[in-house]
Design a protein around this motif. Structure first.
Motif, PDB file in Angstrom:
ATOM      1  N   HIS A   1       0.833  -1.200   0.000  1.00  8.71           N
ATOM      2  CA  HIS A   1       0.000   0.000   0.000  1.00  8.71           C
ATOM      3  C   HIS A   1       0.873   1.257   0.000  1.00  8.71           C
ATOM      4  O   HIS A   1       0.579   2.246  -0.674  1.00  8.71           O
ATOM      5  N   GLU A   2       1.978   1.207   0.764  1.00 14.68           N
ATOM      6  CA  GLU A   2       2.870   2.356   0.833  1.00 14.68           C
ATOM      7  C   GLU A   2       3.531   2.631  -0.509  1.00 14.68           C
ATOM      8  O   GLU A   2       3.913   3.761  -0.797  1.00 14.68           O
ATOM      9  N   ASN A   3       3.659   1.617  -1.343  1.00 10.71           N
ATOM     10  CA  ASN A   3       4.285   1.787  -2.651  1.00 10.71           C
ATOM     11  C   ASN A   3       3.260   2.084  -3.743  1.00 10.71           C
ATOM     12  O   ASN A   3       3.586   2.014  -4.923  1.00 10.71           O
ATOM     13  N   GLY A   4       2.032   2.346  -3.386  1.00 10.68           N
ATOM     14  CA  GLY A   4       1.048   2.807  -4.361  1.00 10.68           C
ATOM     15  C   GLY A   4       0.180   1.742  -4.967  1.00 10.68           C
ATOM     16  O   GLY A   4      -0.622   2.037  -5.847  1.00 10.68           O
ATOM     17  N   ALA A   5       0.295   0.486  -4.542  1.00  5.02           N
ATOM     18  CA  ALA A   5      -0.544  -0.566  -5.119  1.00  5.02           C
ATOM     19  C   ALA A   5      -1.923  -0.550  -4.462  1.00  5.02           C
ATOM     20  O   ALA A   5      -2.134   0.081  -3.423  1.00  5.02           O
ATOM     21  N   VAL A   6      -2.871  -1.254  -5.067  1.00  4.56           N
ATOM     22  CA  VAL A   6      -4.216  -1.349  -4.524  1.00  4.56           C
ATOM     23  C   VAL A   6      -4.312  -2.602  -3.675  1.00  4.56           C
ATOM     24  O   VAL A   6      -4.008  -3.694  -4.141  1.00  4.56           O
ATOM     25  N   GLU A   7      -4.733  -2.450  -2.428  1.00  2.21           N
ATOM     26  CA  GLU A   7      -4.907  -3.613  -1.565  1.00  2.21           C
ATOM     27  C   GLU A   7      -6.349  -4.076  -1.608  1.00  2.21           C
ATOM     28  O   GLU A   7      -7.271  -3.254  -1.585  1.00  2.21           O
TER      29      GLU A   7
ATOM     30  N   VAL B   1       0.078  -1.422 -13.792  1.00  2.59           N
ATOM     31  CA  VAL B   1      -1.205  -0.852 -14.233  1.00  2.59           C
ATOM     32  C   VAL B   1      -1.990  -0.315 -13.046  1.00  2.59           C
ATOM     33  O   VAL B   1      -2.436   0.834 -13.041  1.00  2.59           O
ATOM     34  N   TRP B   2      -2.124  -1.118 -12.008  1.00  5.24           N
ATOM     35  CA  TRP B   2      -2.889  -0.684 -10.836  1.00  5.24           C
ATOM     36  C   TRP B   2      -2.220   0.493 -10.117  1.00  5.24           C
ATOM     37  O   TRP B   2      -2.879   1.222  -9.384  1.00  5.24           O
TER      38      TRP B   2
ATOM     39  N   PRO C   1      -2.162  -4.672 -20.459  1.00  4.03           N
ATOM     40  CA  PRO C   1      -1.138  -3.721 -20.009  1.00  4.03           C
ATOM     41  C   PRO C   1      -1.382  -2.292 -20.475  1.00  4.03           C
ATOM     42  O   PRO C   1      -0.709  -1.372 -20.005  1.00  4.03           O
ATOM     43  N   ASP C   2      -2.334  -2.093 -21.399  1.00  5.64           N
ATOM     44  CA  ASP C   2      -2.655  -0.742 -21.867  1.00  5.64           C
ATOM     45  C   ASP C   2      -3.479  -0.037 -20.783  1.00  5.64           C
ATOM     46  O   ASP C   2      -4.656  -0.353 -20.570  1.00  5.64           O
TER      47      ASP C   2
ATOM     48  N   CYS D   1      -0.138 -11.358 -13.423  1.00  6.29           N
ATOM     49  CA  CYS D   1      -0.854 -10.732 -12.299  1.00  6.29           C
ATOM     50  C   CYS D   1       0.031  -9.679 -11.639  1.00  6.29           C
ATOM     51  O   CYS D   1      -0.419  -8.566 -11.328  1.00  6.29           O
ATOM     52  N   ARG D   2       1.313 -10.017 -11.419  1.00  2.00           N
ATOM     53  CA  ARG D   2       2.227  -9.044 -10.813  1.00  2.00           C
ATOM     54  C   ARG D   2       2.463  -7.864 -11.754  1.00  2.00           C
ATOM     55  O   ARG D   2       2.584  -6.724 -11.296  1.00  2.00           O
ATOM     56  N   ASN D   3       2.523  -8.127 -13.064  1.00  3.56           N
ATOM     57  CA  ASN D   3       2.692  -7.025 -14.020  1.00  3.56           C
ATOM     58  C   ASN D   3       1.535  -6.036 -13.921  1.00  3.56           C
ATOM     59  O   ASN D   3       1.735  -4.820 -13.951  1.00  3.56           O
TER      60      ASN D   3
END
Length: 675
Positions: free
Chosen positions: A518-524, A564-565, A650-651, A557-559
């Motif tokens: 979450h701290e790195n900007g991903a969606v949890e 993207v997320w 990925p777009d 999924c990690r990509n």
């Protein structure tokens, strides 16, 4: 190491078959069993196993030795932790006779009917269900067969046990957790979606990887010296130049054809079950085996030993190659493939593993594309040099540089081995290869490769380096730069997100520093892996649900999550408007016993639902007719489909447009409900 190929093939066949999602058709058995239980004392029971044996067959007695054909009662792991078998006995005296099929060994057996009793004691006062199998041997004439019969002993509230035939039972109530009747895939609110690109590669990209693999194989000591020798043989031994060129071109074509044929069995496997490639790529023990095999390949490239196919195979193909015909040319090509295996095998294994784990339902065609590229780049030079023999003069002479190529490839194989171990670690949550550990190992491998290329470290079989060549310096700088690029990956900073490694390294959340995604900007996810809690939360918040079908070992999924997320627009769309639930289809954590069952689909196929991954993979297959990850689905809390699902996309703009279409569909549903 001589027969390592046979062992690898056996392992692949074993674990490939075990990864097939569909339950195999049961083989006929020759004993029908009934199960009952008698309470003996506090926590002690006598389990009774009665068999009706087919006419003419003999059932081996429980009193036979452990190393002999016998009858045994085996609990599954959970039941074995609950209760122990104190004694196993035949209820009646068995017959005995010398058996010619077993070198006149004295056997004990029953005919027509038999009964085996097992005295058990629970490890606590809590009497719970027990599952397992009767493992037994039957004999008739020239046949002796191992068979098994699954059983379940069900505990009631009073602490009694009742025996039932079979292991996991079909449960209509629990089956509703998989077959969601409200989901209508044909009629979403918004007719948009299906924009995802299945898999992380197109067949053409896999073909290019195959070509690169073939080019690497060309410059190995097993193949490179064969080019001038083979071309000279065809052009000089032929009756005329045209005949020699035709033979050399045919030779190159057969090399291509042989490698292409390697993919054919995979098409048969995928026709048996379209999910087999996904299942194989996430199979824990298969990934561990690939790890071990790639380490062995790496050590072979370092010169510790040589991997070869059985000499008898090479001799047979070489003997047939003496024939001066098109069949003889084919066997010459086959001989090259066989004798060069010690160099091409590791590269080919890398290609097979990479294409097979692409996560595509068209995995067999991915393999075909990759092997076609490998065969083209390996066979084409023989044809080209036959057409233009003067080019042979421009080829570098064989020498120590070929050994250096093998060593560098060995370091690459070692790095790839770590990836396979990481897949198994993520799926099983062992915690041995966190993201930073993964990067640290790769940094060490990159540093060693760099030092080797600059001549700082050497292997015993290396030739002395008098002067570093330009090519060696170029690759040394390349490996050094890549190693430096990886270093931020072991830090807890904003630079730790290594973009080129997204999807290949473990996720940001699998870290030394704890869950900092979450701290790195991903969606949890709002609800990590419980679809039904997500529906309840969505009703409470009056929001639609976003289902993320994912996997711990899923590269794409990690990509998506890391590239993207993390886009500000996509992040805001998901975080502010949806209840996100991530369902891991490769999670090997076992479900509670009361939630384990056997699901049977209306089309006839069945699946044992034992783990979390079994549940969500079958859930995805049944409701969304798709078995690739990632897959993203937008639904209302009442399970009305808002758009068609999408897969890997990925777009960023297309993905954001799809999310907005889902929100537009949600507004329409709400507007209709409020009228």
């Amino acid at each position: 190491m001589k027969y390592i190929v046979s062992l690898i093939s056996a392992f692949l066949l074993l674990f490939g078959a075990s990864a097939v999602a569909q339950e195999p058709e049961a083989a006929p058995v020759h004993a029908k069993w009934e199960f009952s239980a008698e309470k003996k004392g506090q926590g002690e029971f006598i389990l009774k196993f009665k068999a009706k044996i087919d006419q003419g067959w003999k059932l081996m007695a429980a009193s036979m030795g452990d190393d002999d054909p016998n009858t045994r009662i085996v609990f599954d792991s959970l039941s074995d932790s609950r209760a122990k078998i104190l004694a196993l006995a035949d209820a009646a005296a068995p017959q005995s006779a010398a058996e010619p099929l077993l070198d006149n060994m004295e056997i004990k057996y029953f005919e027509n009917e038999a009964e085996v009793t097992a005295t058990i004691k629970y490890n606590s006062d809590s009497i719970k269900n027990l599952r397992g199998n009767v493992i037994y041997y039957v004999l008739k004439g020239e046949e002796i067969l191992p068979e098994e019969a699954p059983f379940t002993f069900v505990a009631d509230a009073a602490g009694n046990l009742a025996g039932e035939e079979g292991g996991l039972k079909a449960d209509a109530a629990i089956a509703e957790r998989i077959d969601r009747k409200a989901v209508d895939l044909k009629n979403p609110v918004m007719k948009v979606g299906d924009i995802g690109k299945e898999g992380n590669s197109s067949p053409w990209l896999i073909f290019i990887f195959g070509v690169i693999g073939g080019l690497l194989a060309l410059v190995t000591p097993c193949v490179f010296p064969m080019i001038p020798l083979t071309v000279s043989f065809f052009t000089k031994s032929a009756q005329d130049k045209k005949k020699g060129i035709t033979s050399a071109v045919t030779y190159g074509f057969f090399i291509f054809l042989i490698y292409l044929a390697v993919s054919l069995p995979f098409h048969l496997l995928s026709s048996a079950d379209p999910a087999i490639f996904n299942n194989i790529s996430t199979n824990v023990w298969l990934n561990v085996i690939f790890f071990a095999v790639f380490v062995v390949f790496a050590l072979s490239f370092f010169g510790l030993f040589e991997i070869t196919l059985p000499s008898s195979l090479a001799s047979k193909t070489d003997s047939k190659a003496d024939k001066s015909s098109i069949i003889g040319i084919f066997f010459m090509a086959l001989t090259l493939v066989v004798v060069s295996f010690s160099c091409t095998g590791p590269i080919l294994g890398t290609l097979l593993a990479s294409a097979g784990s692409a996560g595509s339902t068209n995995g067999a065609w991915m393999l075909t594309a990759g092997l076609a590229g490998f065969g083209v780049s390996l066979g084409l030079p023989f044809a080209l040099f036959a057409l233009f023999p003067n080019w042979l003069n421009s080829l570098p002479k064989s020498g120590g540089w070929l050994t250096s190529v093998k060593v560098v490839l060995g370091f690459i194989e070692l790095a790839l081995a770590v990836k396979f171990l990481s897949n198994a670690d993520l799926v099983m949550h062992w915690g041995i290869l966190h993201r930073e550990t993964f990067f640290l190992i790769w940094i060490i491998i990159g540093l060693l490769t760099t030092l080797y290329l600059f001549g700082v470290i050497r292997f015993p079989h290396d030739s002395p380096i008098k002067k570093l060549g330009k090519v060696r310096i170029f690759f040394g700088i390349l490996f050094a730069a890549f190693t430096l690029y990886l270093i931020p990956g072991i830090t807890n900073t904003k630079y730790s997100r290594i973009k080129l490694m997204s999807g290949f390294a473990p996720p940001m959340s699998y870290s030394w520093y704890g869950n900092n995604a979450h701290e790195n900007g991903a969606v949890e996810p709002d609800v990590m892996n419980d679809y039904f809690k997500a529906l309840a939360l969505a009703k409470e918040k009056n929001k639609p649900v976003m289902i993320d079908f994912t996997g711990w070992a899923c590269v794409n999924c990690r990509n998506m999550e890391e590239n993207v997320w993390t886009d500000p627009e996509v992040h805001a769309l998901i975080q502010d408007n949806f209840v996100l639930v991530s369902l891991y289809t490769d999670d090997r954590k076992k479900l509670p016993e009361e939630e384990q069952f056997k699901y049977t689909h209306a089309e006839g196929w069945s699946k044992k639902i034992v783990t979390v991954g079994d549940h969500w993979a079958t859930f995805q297959r049944v409701n969304f007719i798709n078995q690739s990850q990632p897959l993203y689905v937008l639904i209302t809390p009442d399970e009305q489909l808002l758009t068609w699902p999408v897969a890997y996309e990925p777009d960023i703009q297309k993905y954001a447009d799809w999310l907005r279409a889902g929100l537009e569909g949600w507004k329409k549903v709400n507007a209709t409900a409020n009228k």
